[in-house]
Design a protein around this motif. Structure first.
Motif, PDB file in Angstrom:
ATOM      1  N   CYS A 128       0.841  -1.349  -0.003  1.00  0.00           N
ATOM      2  CA  CYS A 128      -0.184  -0.054  -0.050  1.00  0.00           C
ATOM      3  C   CYS A 128       0.659   1.294  -0.018  1.00  0.00           C
ATOM      4  O   CYS A 128       0.464   2.002  -0.650  1.00  0.00           O
ATOM      5  CB  CYS A 128      -0.838  -0.108   1.158  1.00  0.00           C
ATOM      6  N   SER A 129       1.922   1.253   0.876  1.00  0.00           N
ATOM      7  CA  SER A 129       2.730   2.398   0.689  1.00  0.00           C
ATOM      8  C   SER A 129       3.532   2.654  -0.442  1.00  0.00           C
ATOM      9  O   SER A 129       3.643   3.761  -0.617  1.00  0.00           O
ATOM     10  CB  SER A 129       3.676   2.489   1.944  1.00  0.00           C
ATOM     11  N   GLU A 130       3.887   1.619  -0.836  1.00  0.00           N
ATOM     12  CA  GLU A 130       4.716   1.763  -2.292  1.00  0.00           C
ATOM     13  C   GLU A 130       3.872   2.342  -3.285  1.00  0.00           C
ATOM     14  O   GLU A 130       4.408   3.012  -4.094  1.00  0.00           O
ATOM     15  CB  GLU A 130       5.269   0.314  -2.609  1.00  0.00           C
ATOM     16  N   LEU A 131       2.618   1.644  -3.417  1.00  0.00           N
ATOM     17  CA  LEU A 131       1.770   2.228  -4.469  1.00  0.00           C
ATOM     18  C   LEU A 131       1.245   3.677  -4.273  1.00  0.00           C
ATOM     19  O   LEU A 131       1.325   4.440  -5.261  1.00  0.00           O
ATOM     20  CB  LEU A 131       0.288   1.398  -4.393  1.00  0.00           C
ATOM     21  N   MET A 132       1.247   4.120  -2.983  1.00  0.00           N
ATOM     22  CA  MET A 132       0.985   5.604  -2.774  1.00  0.00           C
ATOM     23  C   MET A 132       2.150   6.256  -3.185  1.00  0.00           C
ATOM     24  O   MET A 132       2.044   7.400  -3.846  1.00  0.00           O
ATOM     25  CB  MET A 132       0.672   5.852  -1.105  1.00  0.00           C
ATOM     26  N   LYS A 133       3.646   5.778  -2.904  1.00  0.00           N
ATOM     27  CA  LYS A 133       4.569   6.568  -3.351  1.00  0.00           C
ATOM     28  C   LYS A 133       4.566   6.797  -4.664  1.00  0.00           C
ATOM     29  O   LYS A 133       5.170   7.658  -5.401  1.00  0.00           O
ATOM     30  CB  LYS A 133       5.788   5.999  -2.550  1.00  0.00           C
ATOM     31  N   VAL A 134       4.586   5.560  -5.386  1.00  0.00           N
ATOM     32  CA  VAL A 134       4.568   5.794  -7.010  1.00  0.00           C
ATOM     33  C   VAL A 134       3.434   6.740  -7.511  1.00  0.00           C
ATOM     34  O   VAL A 134       3.696   7.620  -8.499  1.00  0.00           O
ATOM     35  CB  VAL A 134       4.309   4.304  -7.532  1.00  0.00           C
ATOM     36  N   ARG A 135       2.102   6.609  -6.832  1.00  0.00           N
ATOM     37  CA  ARG A 135       1.136   7.252  -7.435  1.00  0.00           C
ATOM     38  C   ARG A 135       0.960   8.772  -7.357  1.00  0.00           C
ATOM     39  O   ARG A 135       0.893   9.547  -8.083  1.00  0.00           O
ATOM     40  CB  ARG A 135      -0.308   6.664  -6.854  1.00  0.00           C
ATOM     41  N   TYR A 136       1.639   9.268  -6.185  1.00  0.00           N
ATOM     42  CA  TYR A 136       1.596  10.651  -5.758  1.00  0.00           C
ATOM     43  C   TYR A 136       2.968  11.164  -6.010  1.00  0.00           C
ATOM     44  O   TYR A 136       3.288  12.281  -5.742  1.00  0.00           O
ATOM     45  CB  TYR A 136       1.232  10.873  -4.570  1.00  0.00           C
ATOM     46  N   SER A 137       4.099  10.251  -6.514  1.00  0.00           N
ATOM     47  CA  SER A 137       5.363  10.881  -6.497  1.00  0.00           C
ATOM     48  C   SER A 137       6.105  11.365  -5.429  1.00  0.00           C
ATOM     49  O   SER A 137       6.478  12.531  -5.431  1.00  0.00           O
ATOM     50  CB  SER A 137       5.467  12.000  -7.790  1.00  0.00           C
ATOM     51  N   ASP A 138       5.759  10.958  -4.340  1.00  0.00           N
ATOM     52  CA  ASP A 138       6.071  11.549  -2.993  1.00  0.00           C
ATOM     53  C   ASP A 138       6.580  10.483  -1.956  1.00  0.00           C
ATOM     54  O   ASP A 138       5.996   9.497  -1.769  1.00  0.00           O
ATOM     55  CB  ASP A 138       4.816  12.370  -2.140  1.00  0.00           C
ATOM     56  N   ASP A 139       8.004  10.299  -1.835  1.00  0.00           N
ATOM     57  CA  ASP A 139       8.430   9.371  -0.955  1.00  0.00           C
ATOM     58  C   ASP A 139       8.215   9.250   0.508  1.00  0.00           C
ATOM     59  O   ASP A 139       8.509   8.381   1.219  1.00  0.00           O
ATOM     60  CB  ASP A 139      10.010   9.114  -1.506  1.00  0.00           C
ATOM     61  N   THR A 140       7.374  10.320   0.882  1.00  0.00           N
ATOM     62  CA  THR A 140       7.260  10.577   2.412  1.00  0.00           C
ATOM     63  C   THR A 140       5.771   9.758   2.967  1.00  0.00           C
ATOM     64  O   THR A 140       5.800   9.522   4.044  1.00  0.00           O
ATOM     65  CB  THR A 140       7.175  11.891   2.900  1.00  0.00           C
ATOM     66  N   LEU A 141       5.114   9.369   1.800  1.00  0.00           N
ATOM     67  CA  LEU A 141       3.656   8.857   2.035  1.00  0.00           C
ATOM     68  C   LEU A 141       3.693   7.386   2.747  1.00  0.00           C
ATOM     69  O   LEU A 141       4.698   6.675   2.132  1.00  0.00           O
ATOM     70  CB  LEU A 141       3.076   8.912   0.748  1.00  0.00           C
ATOM     71  N   GLU A 142       3.043   7.299   3.362  1.00  0.00           N
ATOM     72  CA  GLU A 142       3.125   5.774   4.498  1.00  0.00           C
ATOM     73  C   GLU A 142       1.601   5.582   4.452  1.00  0.00           C
ATOM     74  O   GLU A 142       0.776   6.343   4.725  1.00  0.00           O
ATOM     75  CB  GLU A 142       3.747   5.948   5.521  1.00  0.00           C
ATOM     76  N   CYS A 143       1.115   4.348   4.376  1.00  0.00           N
ATOM     77  CA  CYS A 143       0.039   3.703   4.619  1.00  0.00           C
ATOM     78  C   CYS A 143      -0.224   3.545   6.249  1.00  0.00           C
ATOM     79  O   CYS A 143       0.702   3.196   6.935  1.00  0.00           O
ATOM     80  CB  CYS A 143      -0.419   2.526   4.230  1.00  0.00           C
ATOM     81  N   GLU A 144      -1.294   4.099   6.855  1.00  0.00           N
ATOM     82  CA  GLU A 144      -1.473   3.805   8.429  1.00  0.00           C
ATOM     83  C   GLU A 144      -2.191   2.281   8.799  1.00  0.00           C
ATOM     84  O   GLU A 144      -2.978   2.098   8.136  1.00  0.00           O
ATOM     85  CB  GLU A 144      -2.461   4.920   8.742  1.00  0.00           C
TER      86      GLU A 144
END
Length: 114
Positions: A42-58
């Motif tokens: 989930c975290s990797e998909l969010m990082k790829v989708r939003y081009s932001d390496d700081t995003l993490e899934c809770e």
């Protein structure tokens, strides 16, 4: 006639249940499940989708989070490079079979070697 209609509906319902039960495991394996946990996927998909390496899934997901309250998942994100229109076109590359594992390993290697 009703008997055949009922049987047809049972077949369709059974097919939908089987499809739904197999979809999540198949997608998890596609993205790299044995090597990555579901939270890491989930975290990797969010990082790829939003081009932001700081995003993490809770994990665990907060009860007050969307859709029950609070800000949406990507509130305040301006890093996505999508082209918006009638049919939005994503600006991120298509994630292939088990490609998230390589992306995750590259990110960890870059973080460990500053």
């Amino acid at each position: 006639m009703h008997k055949w209609l009922k049987r047809g509906l049972y077949v369709c319902l059974f097919g939908l249940v089987i499809e739904g039960a197999l979809t999540v495991p198949a997608i998890a394996v596609w993205y790299g499940w044995p090597n990555l946990s579901l939270t890491e996927i989930c975290s990797e998909l969010m990082k790829v989708r939003y081009s932001d390496d700081t995003l993490e899934c809770e994990q665990p997901y907060p009860l007050g989070g969307p859709p029950f309250g609070g800000a949406p998942e990507a509130a305040g994100q301006h890093t996505a490079q999508d082209t918006w229109g009638v049919q939005p076109v994503p600006g991120y590359p298509r994630v292939g079979f088990r490609e998230l594992v390589a992306i995750h390993n590259e990110r960890e290697a870059a973080e460990s070697n500053p």
